[in-house]
Enzyme design. Structure first.
Site, PDB file in Angstrom:
ATOM      1  N   ARG A 102       0.819  -1.225   0.000  1.00 57.18           N
ATOM      2  CA  ARG A 102       0.000   0.000   0.000  1.00 57.18           C
ATOM      3  C   ARG A 102       0.842   1.260   0.000  1.00 57.18           C
ATOM      4  O   ARG A 102       0.359   2.329  -0.363  1.00 57.18           O
ATOM      5  CB  ARG A 102      -0.907   0.000   1.241  1.00 57.18           C
ATOM      6  CG  ARG A 102      -1.991  -1.055   1.154  1.00 57.18           C
ATOM      7  CD  ARG A 102      -3.008  -0.827   2.231  1.00 57.18           C
ATOM      8  NE  ARG A 102      -3.800   0.365   1.937  1.00 57.18           N
ATOM      9  CZ  ARG A 102      -5.121   0.397   1.913  1.00 57.18           C
ATOM     10  NH1 ARG A 102      -5.800  -0.680   2.176  1.00 57.18           N
ATOM     11  NH2 ARG A 102      -5.767   1.511   1.653  1.00 57.18           N
ATOM     12  N   HIS A 105       0.745 -24.474  14.905  1.00 59.04           N
ATOM     13  CA  HIS A 105       2.066 -25.097  15.060  1.00 59.04           C
ATOM     14  C   HIS A 105       2.032 -26.314  15.997  1.00 59.04           C
ATOM     15  O   HIS A 105       2.534 -27.380  15.662  1.00 59.04           O
ATOM     16  CB  HIS A 105       3.077 -24.087  15.611  1.00 59.04           C
ATOM     17  CG  HIS A 105       3.200 -22.837  14.787  1.00 59.04           C
ATOM     18  ND1 HIS A 105       3.073 -22.831  13.419  1.00 59.04           N
ATOM     19  CD2 HIS A 105       3.463 -21.552  15.133  1.00 59.04           C
ATOM     20  CE1 HIS A 105       3.240 -21.594  12.971  1.00 59.04           C
ATOM     21  NE2 HIS A 105       3.474 -20.793  13.990  1.00 59.04           N
TER      22      HIS A 105
HETATM   23  C1  BG6 Z   1       4.526 -17.326  14.395  1.00 63.35           C
HETATM   24  C2  BG6 Z   1       3.784 -16.607  15.470  1.00 63.35           C
HETATM   25  O1  BG6 Z   1       3.669 -18.118  13.633  1.00 63.35           O
HETATM   26  O2  BG6 Z   1       5.523 -18.149  14.981  1.00 63.35           O
HETATM   27  C3  BG6 Z   1       4.719 -15.792  16.354  1.00 63.35           C
HETATM   28  O3  BG6 Z   1       2.824 -15.740  14.881  1.00 63.35           O
HETATM   29  C4  BG6 Z   1       5.834 -16.664  16.867  1.00 63.35           C
HETATM   30  O4  BG6 Z   1       4.024 -15.204  17.433  1.00 63.35           O
HETATM   31  C5  BG6 Z   1       6.491 -17.437  15.731  1.00 63.35           C
HETATM   32  O5  BG6 Z   1       6.789 -15.830  17.504  1.00 63.35           O
HETATM   33  C6  BG6 Z   1       7.475 -18.454  16.257  1.00 63.35           C
HETATM   34  O6  BG6 Z   1       8.168 -19.005  15.185  1.00 63.35           O
HETATM   35  P1  BG6 Z   1       9.658 -19.489  15.370  1.00 63.35           P
HETATM   36  O7  BG6 Z   1       9.996 -20.165  14.090  1.00 63.35           O
HETATM   37  O8  BG6 Z   1      10.474 -18.255  15.636  1.00 63.35           O
HETATM   38  O9  BG6 Z   1       9.640 -20.405  16.538  1.00 63.35           O
END
Ligand code: BG6
Length: 490
Positions: free
Chosen positions: A46, A237
């Site tokens: 944007r 996750h």
């Molecule tokens: C993301 C979340 O999907 O995963 C974040 O939105 C989080 O809040 C992150 O910090 C963690 O990912 P990683 O790979 O750094 O453990």
């Protein structure tokens, strides 16, 4: 497998994810010679910038996220020549003409539309792309999380995106599935005969999956306060990790064979009852505390915070799987911000010995465990009992350790690099299917509804701790401890 020539259109191109993760990952792929010479990246945002202005921002915000050993000034410059920037309002169909004029009119070219935008825009963007004739059988769409706020919104995304793209064109990203250690878990389980006979209720006592972060919410308060740990981490996750641990061996590594098995796990998760909703879930919110000796503010004192916020920054859940393999084995899932350590791991803990022949010193016998470390370093620890050298039969727990970096002495690939490669190759195994997404929401939604109705506050925990005391009680009621609580003091 070589990648066919492509154009990648990155919506949300000037956003945080694009700058911190996607453009550095694309650079790394370019550096590793994965990108065809004429492949281009069209970033849509944007900000009313032209391409040179956008590239100045990329230099400032993206380049620092490229790993030092991959950064080469000449290569970075060459990579930047692939990038073009378009500023327009993606919700306006009339604006897509300028995108159309930039795209090469070659029907054989792979066209990837990467939607790193809020999910509220997914349907509109897909609709507008179709309306302007920009999609064809060679198009792919990538959807970034959050994929909905609840089951209804996830279904709506599936329906609306599905009106433009067929399932095999849709890549729903969960970057945890791109992590090396997660793929290694697949290799461990299905590339070795050793663990499969033990991978079941007869031998496993419990499984603990932890994603603990030291960081707070940083600059993402706007998003985070409306999401919380359950939507941000657990629904996606943690549940995906649980699926990889618990699924039955798929017949092959093809996308649907793997995704069918993950779906079965999600569908066999035991539904919550009023009792388990109150006893099997703990939510917390961090207060002031210390991270690595530095004072840090509590969640409600962070910049832009709502001082009355009820958003959870920690969640722990006891999940149960109703299947022959897993009946009676609790899966404890836990995640939080501002925790005592930065770590992500899966601990599979085996049952205690049925009978010991050793006159053992009290408390020194430890049941075996297998820990798959995802972060900060990636590897495996198999904890066994061994005899201490010297006189007498004294046993002590020892670790067999596999450090992936040490063992393979090869540069690691970031999760986004791997997933982008898969997208460009059209390989769907590591992406969620629509039914998986909905099954995950079906299980999680009653927790959200319960919190909403019950109206209590998340339990406070000090920043730099392992979460609220209730989290220890969650496993304690089953006679267990979290892994760090069970570790001997050093
Ligand atoms: C993301 C979340 O999907 O995963 C974040 O939105 C989080 O809040 C992150 O910090 C963690 O990912 P990683 O790979 O750094 O453990």
């Amino acid at each position: 497998m070589a990648i066919a020539d492509f154009e990648l259109v990155l919506f949300g191109g000037s956003g945080d994810l694009a700058m911190r993760k996607l453009l550095p990952a694309l650079y790394a792929l370019c550096h590793d010679r994965h990108l065809p010479a004429s492949a281009r990246i069209l970033c849509v945002g944007r900000h009313s910038w032209d391409t040179p202005q956008f590239l100045a921002a990329v230099d400032k915000e993206s380049k620092p996220h490229v790993t030092a050993d991959a950064l080469d000034e000449a290569e970075w410059r060459a990579f930047c020549t692939r990038i073009h920037y378009l500023a327009f309002d993606v919700s306006e169909a009339g604006c897509y003409g300028q995108l159309a004029t930039c795209l090469r009119p070659d029907a054989g070219l792979t066209r990837v539309f990467y939607l790193a935008t809020p999910p509220a825009l997914f349907a509109r963007i897909c609709h507008n792309l179709a309306l302007c004739g920009l999609t064809n059988a060679n198009s792919r769409v990538v959807l970034e999380k959050p994929l909905g706020r609840d089951l209804a919104s996830a279904r709506q995304i599936n329906t609306e995106v599905g009106a433009v793209f067929i399932e095999s064109q849709i890549f729903r990203i969960d970057h945890y599935l791109g992590k090396e250690a997660v793929q290694n878990l697949l290799a461990l389980r299905f590339g070795n005969i050793l663990f499969e006979p033990l991978w079941r209720r007869e031998w496993i006592s419990d499984v603990q999956i932890t994603i603990a972060e030291e960081i707070g919410v940083g600059t993402r308060m706007g998003f985070y306060d409306s999401a919380g740990a359950l939507r941000d981490m657990l629904q996606n996750h943690l549940l995906q990790l649980l699926c990889i641990v618990a699924m039955e061996p798929p017949v092959s590594a093809t996308p649907d064979a793997v995704r069918d098995e993950k779906l079965k796990v999600l569908r066999s998760l035991r539904r919550f009852t009023p009792t388990t909703l109150s006893q099997h879930i703990v939510r917390g919110q961090y207060r002031n505390g210390y991270i690595e000796g530095q004072a840090v503010p509590g969640y409600r004192n962070e910049a832009d915070a709502n001082p009355q916020s009820r958003t959870e920054t920690f969640v722990a859940v006891k999940a149960e799987i109703d299947s022959w393999r897993w009946a009676g084995v609790p899966f404890y899932l836990r995640t939080g911000k501002r925790m005592a350590d930065q770590l992500a791991e899966i601990a599979v803990r085996f049952k205690p010995l049925p009978h010991s022949i050793f006159a053992q010193q009290s408390g020194s016998f430890q049941a075996n465990s297998l820990v798959i470390r995802l972060q900060p370093d990636e590897g495996l620890n198999l904890n066994l009992m061994a005899k201490t050298p010297g006189d007498g039969m004294r046993l002590k727990p020892v670790d067999l350790e596999l450090d992936f970096r040490e063992s393979f002495k090869m540069p690691r690939m970031d999760a986004y690099e791997r997933l982008l490669l898969d997208i460009l190759r059209g390989q769907l195994t590591l992406f969620m299917r629509s039914d998986e997404l909905e099954a995950a929401w079906e299980w999680v939604e009653p927790i959200l509804d319960y919190w909403e109705q019950e109206g209590s506050m998340p339990a406070p925990y000090a920043a730099g701790s392992w979460g609220p005391a209730a989290a220890s009680a969650l496993v304690g009621r089953d006679g267990l401890q979290w892994r760090e609580e069970a570790l001997p003091e050093i």
